[in-house]
Design a protein around this motif. Structure first.
Motif, PDB file in Angstrom:
ATOM      1  N   GLU A  70     -44.222 -98.025  12.302  1.00  0.00           N
ATOM      2  CA  GLU A  70     -44.883 -98.913  11.338  1.00  0.00           C
ATOM      3  C   GLU A  70     -45.994 -98.174  10.593  1.00  0.00           C
ATOM      4  O   GLU A  70     -46.113 -98.287   9.370  1.00  0.00           O
ATOM      5  CB  GLU A  70     -45.454-100.128  12.070  1.00  0.00           C
ATOM      6  N   HIS A  74     -45.555 -97.471   6.523  1.00  0.00           N
ATOM      7  CA  HIS A  74     -46.583 -98.061   5.655  1.00  0.00           C
ATOM      8  C   HIS A  74     -47.376 -96.974   4.934  1.00  0.00           C
ATOM      9  O   HIS A  74     -47.715 -97.131   3.747  1.00  0.00           O
ATOM     10  CB  HIS A  74     -47.520 -98.934   6.475  1.00  0.00           C
ATOM     11  N   LYS A  75     -47.640 -95.881   5.622  1.00  0.00           N
ATOM     12  CA  LYS A  75     -48.354 -94.768   4.994  1.00  0.00           C
ATOM     13  C   LYS A  75     -47.511 -94.150   3.887  1.00  0.00           C
ATOM     14  O   LYS A  75     -48.020 -93.839   2.800  1.00  0.00           O
ATOM     15  CB  LYS A  75     -48.703 -93.713   6.050  1.00  0.00           C
ATOM     16  N   LEU A  77     -45.119 -95.638   2.201  1.00  0.00           N
ATOM     17  CA  LEU A  77     -45.021 -96.612   1.114  1.00  0.00           C
ATOM     18  C   LEU A  77     -46.259 -96.551   0.224  1.00  0.00           C
ATOM     19  O   LEU A  77     -46.151 -96.512  -1.012  1.00  0.00           O
ATOM     20  CB  LEU A  77     -44.848 -98.014   1.688  1.00  0.00           C
ATOM     21  N   ASP A  78     -47.418 -96.524   0.843  1.00  0.00           N
ATOM     22  CA  ASP A  78     -48.662 -96.421   0.075  1.00  0.00           C
ATOM     23  C   ASP A  78     -48.684 -95.130  -0.736  1.00  0.00           C
ATOM     24  O   ASP A  78     -49.148 -95.109  -1.886  1.00  0.00           O
ATOM     25  CB  ASP A  78     -49.875 -96.456   1.006  1.00  0.00           C
ATOM     26  N   LEU A 134     -38.831-102.602   9.267  1.00  0.00           N
ATOM     27  CA  LEU A 134     -39.867-101.906   8.517  1.00  0.00           C
ATOM     28  C   LEU A 134     -39.366-101.446   7.151  1.00  0.00           C
ATOM     29  O   LEU A 134     -40.061-101.572   6.139  1.00  0.00           O
ATOM     30  CB  LEU A 134     -40.376-100.708   9.324  1.00  0.00           C
ATOM     31  N   GLU A 137     -39.023-104.388   4.729  1.00  0.00           N
ATOM     32  CA  GLU A 137     -40.328-104.757   4.172  1.00  0.00           C
ATOM     33  C   GLU A 137     -40.752-103.773   3.091  1.00  0.00           C
ATOM     34  O   GLU A 137     -41.260-104.177   2.031  1.00  0.00           O
ATOM     35  CB  GLU A 137     -41.377-104.791   5.283  1.00  0.00           C
ATOM     36  N   ALA A 138     -40.538-102.482   3.336  1.00  0.00           N
ATOM     37  CA  ALA A 138     -40.945-101.460   2.365  1.00  0.00           C
ATOM     38  C   ALA A 138     -40.135-101.557   1.084  1.00  0.00           C
ATOM     39  O   ALA A 138     -40.680-101.516  -0.027  1.00  0.00           O
ATOM     40  CB  ALA A 138     -40.785-100.070   2.976  1.00  0.00           C
ATOM     41  N   VAL A 141     -41.171-104.413  -1.152  1.00  0.00           N
ATOM     42  CA  VAL A 141     -42.376-104.111  -1.929  1.00  0.00           C
ATOM     43  C   VAL A 141     -42.015-103.266  -3.149  1.00  0.00           C
ATOM     44  O   VAL A 141     -42.471-103.525  -4.268  1.00  0.00           O
ATOM     45  CB  VAL A 141     -43.416-103.367  -1.066  1.00  0.00           C
TER      46      VAL A 141
END
Length: 208
Positions: A70, A74-75, A77-78, A134, A137-138, A141
């Motif tokens: 996760e 998330h890293k 994606l950012d 995960l 979700e990515a 976005v």
């Protein structure tokens, strides 16, 4: 402020720092030994912590890997979004975006971590559920990002509406595929040549 509240906050901060340390060690171990061989002992050694630390913060290996996955996704994606924010202000947004994404993310250690998670999920139903959630979700976005009115390449190009989310999602799939073969020893020039071709196709798509 009461001393007890300060102490609790400090303990919470220490706990968060330890979890982050364990997560980083787990991601590093995934690259070095793979998911199947990964044990708490590997994590402990890399993190330089006591043997009981992982189990104190995570109930199982799966829970630790889930937290690591996760954090990584998330890293990433950012990072993808930040790369685009910089690229869209340039004279060649598609080219800058793709080259930066490849060089700084997928052809780097984080890309290897991501590849190991993907490989491991093929042989672990538990990990498949985690990684699938995960990535869903990515991708959601990314695909919901609004189109960007910018230039497709070069200062002489006309302004175009680039479907940012679709471009990002296709590029991440493309580059994850290329990253699979980096370890086989092909020259960097070969990957750069295919990257140039990919950028050209994206420009052509944006020009339609």
């Amino acid at each position: 402020m009461p001393t007890s509240r300060i102490a609790r906050r400090t303990q919470a901060e220490r706990s968060a720092a330890m979890k982050q340390r364990l997560i980083e060690a787990t991601l590093g171990a995934l690259v070095d030994v793979g998911y199947a061989e990964l044990t708490f002992a590997h994590v402990v050694q890399r993190a330089g912590v006591s043997r009981g630390a992982p189990l104190y913060h995570f109930a199982s290996k799966a829970a630790l890997v889930e937290a690591a996955a996760e954090a990584l996704i998330h890293k990433l994606l950012d990072r993808v979004i930040r790369i685009w924010k910089i690229a869209e202000t340039s004279a060649d947004p598609i080219g800058v975006f793709c080259v930066t994404l490849w060089r700084e993310l997928y052809n780097a250690r984080q890309g290897a971590m991501l590849a190991e998670l993907s490989h491991a999920s093929r042989h672990s139903a538990e990990l498949t559920v985690i990684v699938s959630r995960l990535w869903t979700e990515a991708y959601q976005v990314l695909t919901e990002m609004p189109a960007s009115e910018t230039r497709a390449g070069g200062s002489e190009a006309a302004a175009l509406m680039i479907p940012v989310g679709r471009m990002m999602m296709m590029s991440t799939w493309f580059m994850r595929g290329m990253a699979e073969d980096v370890h086989l020893g092909a020259s960097e020039g070969l990957f750069e040549a295919y990257l140039d071709s990919w950028v050209a196709m994206l420009r052509a798509q944006a020009a339609r």
